[in-house]
Design a protein around this motif. Structure first.
Motif, mmCIF file in Angstrom:
data_model
loop_
_atom_site.group_PDB
_atom_site.id
_atom_site.type_symbol
_atom_site.label_atom_id
_atom_site.label_comp_id
_atom_site.label_asym_id
_atom_site.label_seq_id
_atom_site.Cartn_x
_atom_site.Cartn_y
_atom_site.Cartn_z
ATOM 1 N N UNK A 107 61.500 8.443 35.470
ATOM 2 C CA UNK A 107 62.245 9.438 34.295
ATOM 3 C C UNK A 107 61.386 9.524 32.613
ATOM 4 N N UNK A 108 60.269 8.133 32.201
ATOM 5 C CA UNK A 108 59.828 8.524 30.558
ATOM 6 C C UNK A 108 58.938 9.710 30.854
ATOM 7 N N UNK A 109 58.565 10.102 31.730
ATOM 8 C CA UNK A 109 57.494 10.597 31.899
ATOM 9 C C UNK A 109 57.757 12.062 31.544
ATOM 10 N N UNK A 110 59.101 12.478 31.877
ATOM 11 C CA UNK A 110 59.741 13.533 31.720
ATOM 12 C C UNK A 110 59.416 14.148 29.514
ATOM 13 N N UNK A 111 59.210 13.007 29.208
ATOM 14 C CA UNK A 111 59.445 13.024 27.192
ATOM 15 C C UNK A 111 57.633 13.245 26.976
ATOM 16 N N UNK A 112 56.660 13.769 28.437
ATOM 17 C CA UNK A 112 55.747 13.815 27.822
ATOM 18 C C UNK A 112 55.001 15.344 27.254
ATOM 19 N N UNK A 113 54.865 15.098 26.375
ATOM 20 C CA UNK A 113 54.932 16.426 25.228
ATOM 21 C C UNK A 113 56.272 16.966 25.755
ATOM 22 N N UNK A 114 57.398 16.564 25.708
ATOM 23 C CA UNK A 114 58.697 17.628 24.943
ATOM 24 C C UNK A 114 59.020 17.781 23.995
ATOM 25 N N UNK A 115 59.505 18.899 23.699
ATOM 26 C CA UNK A 115 60.180 19.570 22.306
ATOM 27 C C UNK A 115 61.250 19.812 23.123
ATOM 28 N N UNK A 116 61.973 20.083 21.863
ATOM 29 C CA UNK A 116 63.394 20.046 21.865
ATOM 30 C C UNK A 116 63.264 20.941 20.489
ATOM 31 N N UNK A 117 64.190 21.853 19.594
ATOM 32 C CA UNK A 117 65.147 22.454 18.418
ATOM 33 C C UNK A 117 66.066 21.338 18.134
ATOM 34 N N UNK A 118 66.765 21.604 17.070
ATOM 35 C CA UNK A 118 67.978 21.227 17.327
ATOM 36 C C UNK A 118 69.146 22.158 17.298
ATOM 37 N N UNK A 119 69.062 23.399 17.723
ATOM 38 C CA UNK A 119 69.334 24.428 18.358
ATOM 39 C C UNK A 119 69.510 23.637 20.136
ATOM 40 N N UNK A 120 68.995 23.974 20.276
ATOM 41 C CA UNK A 120 69.287 23.681 21.681
ATOM 42 C C UNK A 120 69.021 21.623 22.029
ATOM 43 N N UNK A 121 69.341 20.628 21.265
ATOM 44 C CA UNK A 121 70.392 19.867 21.463
ATOM 45 C C UNK A 121 71.151 19.828 21.170
ATOM 46 N N UNK A 122 72.317 20.964 20.688
ATOM 47 C CA UNK A 122 73.218 20.595 20.472
ATOM 48 C C UNK A 122 74.376 22.109 21.005
ATOM 49 N N UNK A 123 73.241 22.503 21.566
ATOM 50 C CA UNK A 123 73.881 23.610 23.071
ATOM 51 C C UNK A 123 73.634 22.549 23.980
ATOM 52 N N UNK A 124 72.739 21.292 23.899
ATOM 53 C CA UNK A 124 72.788 20.570 25.427
ATOM 54 C C UNK A 124 74.303 20.056 24.884
ATOM 55 N N UNK A 125 74.295 19.649 24.138
ATOM 56 C CA UNK A 125 75.825 18.639 23.998
ATOM 57 C C UNK A 125 77.309 19.246 24.452
ATOM 58 N N UNK A 126 77.127 20.408 23.254
ATOM 59 C CA UNK A 126 78.149 21.550 23.869
ATOM 60 C C UNK A 126 78.728 21.911 24.907
ATOM 61 N N UNK A 127 77.474 21.464 25.509
ATOM 62 C CA UNK A 127 78.034 22.307 27.256
ATOM 63 C C UNK A 127 78.128 21.146 28.368
ATOM 64 N N UNK A 128 77.747 19.442 27.253
ATOM 65 C CA UNK A 128 78.194 18.498 27.658
ATOM 66 C C UNK A 128 79.518 18.314 27.600
ATOM 67 N N UNK A 129 80.087 18.515 26.734
ATOM 68 C CA UNK A 129 81.504 18.469 26.081
ATOM 69 C C UNK A 129 82.201 19.588 27.355
ATOM 70 N N UNK A 130 81.464 21.001 27.253
ATOM 71 C CA UNK A 130 82.681 22.043 28.772
ATOM 72 C C UNK A 130 82.800 20.852 30.141
ATOM 73 N N UNK A 131 81.410 20.298 30.378
ATOM 74 C CA UNK A 131 81.154 19.775 31.680
ATOM 75 C C UNK A 131 82.951 18.549 31.494
ATOM 76 N N UNK A 132 82.923 18.173 30.474
ATOM 77 C CA UNK A 132 83.984 16.923 31.019
ATOM 78 C C UNK A 132 84.873 17.298 30.604
ATOM 79 N N UNK A 133 85.628 18.567 30.403
ATOM 80 C CA UNK A 133 86.622 19.866 30.114
ATOM 81 C C UNK A 133 86.853 20.037 31.447
ATOM 82 N N UNK A 134 86.218 20.410 32.025
ATOM 83 C CA UNK A 134 86.383 21.391 33.429
ATOM 84 C C UNK A 134 86.108 20.568 34.311
ATOM 85 N N UNK A 135 85.272 19.512 34.184
ATOM 86 C CA UNK A 135 84.839 19.290 35.499
ATOM 87 C C UNK A 135 85.008 17.927 35.907
ATOM 88 N N UNK A 136 84.581 16.812 34.757
ATOM 89 C CA UNK A 136 84.853 15.305 34.889
ATOM 90 C C UNK A 136 86.105 14.650 34.829
#
Length: 607
Positions: free
Chosen positions: A155-184
């Protein structure tokens, strides 16, 4: 040999996903959260890899004659799942192809339209094997444990040259919250382990960690968001038992206010991004009436209120049929919530019945395919097919266009609303567009349940609230009829429509159940996994739309709930090799069945 082949596959997959990350993720000027994200992933992925080693060891020790070894394997699986929940948001958002290795459903899925099989793998396959009453395949468990361990180590290999901006990071966690609410909290991906509540805690804790670089003590929005995170975590920590967990209290008192505050915080930080889902990020929360964007569904773009009015008139117009005696409303009665009280509708010639039940049209616009077998890609395609179908409306498209052209009303308003349709504003295409606009507008979202979830605490009775908790928990209904539309749209992205094999019988005598011979989606896509597979319909307004199932075999909701309670067709003793519904009884009491039905009653809209 198996291990070497998998390593080669994994290395190739990692190369592709890393390349996708470098080429596809747009660089942003603001990356406050990038270092925290990558640091957290390094730590959590390492811990996850350690748990897969423990899981692999526990599987090796399994002795069928010693139940304690199986319990130890289940506990190791539970521990590994908890560790994975700390990186789930990252994997699912940034590296979805790699994420498929870990937590896929324990059934074969087909990647359409390419018709490629996606074999089950990971946690859910292991859970199904460990809890199966039939002899377990230790070899299968060992193979799955090796897959998890081998892939986690890289899994650490996924971080090679990995880039992400703040909008993407925040979208990823807001979708995780939806996953908790609807699935988990429904036990969607761990129905036997029943670890969904403790896993939800891990997910929310991770959200809090990833948010920390964005939170400032001197900002009121930060303080409120941190407060909501902490109270939500406390509630989950204090109520870890899956069966007794009060989902309604959790949602209305904690999770939905957290979602609302997180959305407001992201908006105020000017970091809003919607690149992945059909969700409306401007909505208050997932149970708001505008939570899902209607325009993202096939054929929905460009609809206007004028088209809706025109479509409504066409819906009632018998000139669309071959004998001028039948309209869309002949089988989808508005007063019956756009359904019919027959098992299956009468054919055009009046001498027989069509193959399948006429379901409600309410909320049908929120689907990526139409008909029970999903053979139509849009409402427009479905409408054209029904109009010309000899057993339904038996209409000739050219004859119908000529009839509509004779009406001054239609000529005026088709020209008004379809002025861009070249020299022919009235065509079978524009007729279908108008009808689709009307049908797509049939989504009132004004039921007692909707009012309750949006603040009116007097809208639902206590029995219905208890039924909601059962629906989303012990009854496992919410793990197929996904919130908030309670249909087959899979959260958190709402970009796919699910098909299930339930083993619905051809009759309603459960003591002498007869196999239904309808092959479902198989007749459209002749793949064994689609044998008797049908689209998951909404259960909104279900009280008003009896009889039930694709064949109308079940006459009332008590029969429907009891069918699931017994484990579907396989639970009734039918031979259903590909059944995706668990054949294990739910053990719902008569009281609990009544409470679930009370909840379903609360989903009735005012038309």
């Amino acid at each position: 040999m198996y291990r070497n082949r998998f390593k080669i596959f994994l290395q190739l997959l990692l190369f592709i996903t890393c390349l996708s990350a470098v080429l596809g993720l747009k660089e942003g000027p603001d990356r406050r959260g990038l270092h925290r994200l990558t640091d957290e992933f390094k730590i959590s992925s390492t811990r996850f890899a350690e748990t897969t080693i423990e899981l692999q060891h526990a599987v090796k020790l399994i002795d069928e004659k010693n139940p304690e070894t199986i319990t130890l394997a289940k506990n190791a699986l539970r521990k590994s799942r908890l560790a994975y929940k700390r990186i789930e948001f990252f994997m699912d958002y940034f590296f979805p192809s790699s994420a498929l290795i870990y937590n896929r459903p324990a059934k074969v899925e087909v990647d359409e339209p390419y018709m490629e099989y996606q074999e089950p793998s990971g946690f859910q396959v292991m859970e199904a094997a460990l809890f199966d009453q039939a002899p377990r395949s230790k070899k299968q468990l060992a193979e799955q444990a090796e897959v998890l361990n081998t892939s986690a180590a890289d899994l650490p290999a996924l971080l090679y040259a990995f880039v992400a901006n703040d909008q993407q990071i925040l979208e990823s966690i807001r979708l995780e919250l939806v996953r908790v609410i609807t699935l988990s909290i429904t036990g969607y991906d761990a129905p036997e382990l029943k670890s969904g509540i403790t896993e939800s805690y891990q997910s929310i804790l991770t959200i809090k960690t990833i948010l920390s670089p964005y939170l400032r003590r001197d900002q009121r929005g930060s303080e409120l968001l941190l407060q909501h995170l902490n109270t939500t975590l406390s509630y989950l920590q204090l109520h870890p038992d899956f069966d007794s967990f009060d989902r309604m209290s959790f949602l209305t008192g904690y999770a939905l206010p957290l979602q609302e505050q997180l959305s407001l915080f992201i908006k105020n930080q000017h970091l809003l991004l919607n690149s992945k889902s059909a969700l409306n990020y401007e909505a208050k929360h997932i149970y708001s009436t505008d939570a899902i964007l209607p325009e993202v569904f096939p054929g929905a773009a460009g609809r206007t209120t004028g088209m809706v009015s025109l479509g409504k008139k066409l819906f009632l117009d018998k000139s669309l049929s071959g004998n001028l005696r039948r309209s869309c409303a002949s089988c989808h009665h508005p007063e019956r919530y756009f359904s019919e009280d027959l098992k299956t509708s009468i054919t055009f010639d009046g001498k027989g019945t069509v193959q399948r039940n006429a379901p409600t049209l309410l909320y049908s616009g929120f689907q990526y395919s139409q008909f029970w077998d999903g053979r139509a890609k849009s409402l427009q395609e479905q409408i054209k097919g029904v109009i010309s179908n000899p057993t339904e409306m038996n209409g000739n498209h050219e004859v119908i266009i000529a009839r509509i052209n004779k009406s001054e009303y239609y000529k005026k308003y088709f020209l008004k609303y379809f002025a861009d349709s070249a020299a022919q504003p009235i065509s079978i295409g524009t007729i279908a567009d108008a009808l689709a606009a009307y049908i797509g507008s049939l989504s009132p979202r004004n039921s007692a349940f909707d009012r309750y979830m949006n603040g009116d605490k007097n809208a639902m009775k206590a029995k219905a609230v208890s039924g909601f908790n059962l629906f989303m928990g012990k009854g496992q209904c919410g793990s197929c009829h996904f919130a908030p539309l309670f249909n087959g749209l899979i959260p958190p992205y709402y970009k796919l429509t699910e098909y299930e094999v339930l083993g619905t019988p051809g009759n309603n005598d459960f003591n002498q159940a007869k196999k239904d011979m309808d092959r479902g989606r198989y007749d459209f896509f002749p793949i064994s996994y689609y044998e008797a597979a049908f689209k998951t319909p909404t259960v909104r307004n279900v009280v008003m739309t009896a009889p039930y199932m694709h064949n109308g075999a079940l006459k009332d909701l008590y029969q429907v709930v009891e069918f699931y309670n017994k484990g579907g067709g396989a639970g009734l003793g039918l031979t259903i090799p590909g059944q995706t519904l668990s054949a294990k009884p739910l053990n719902l009491s008569k009281k609990e069945v009544g409470e679930i039905i009370a909840f379903l009653e609360s989903l009735t809209d005012k038309l």
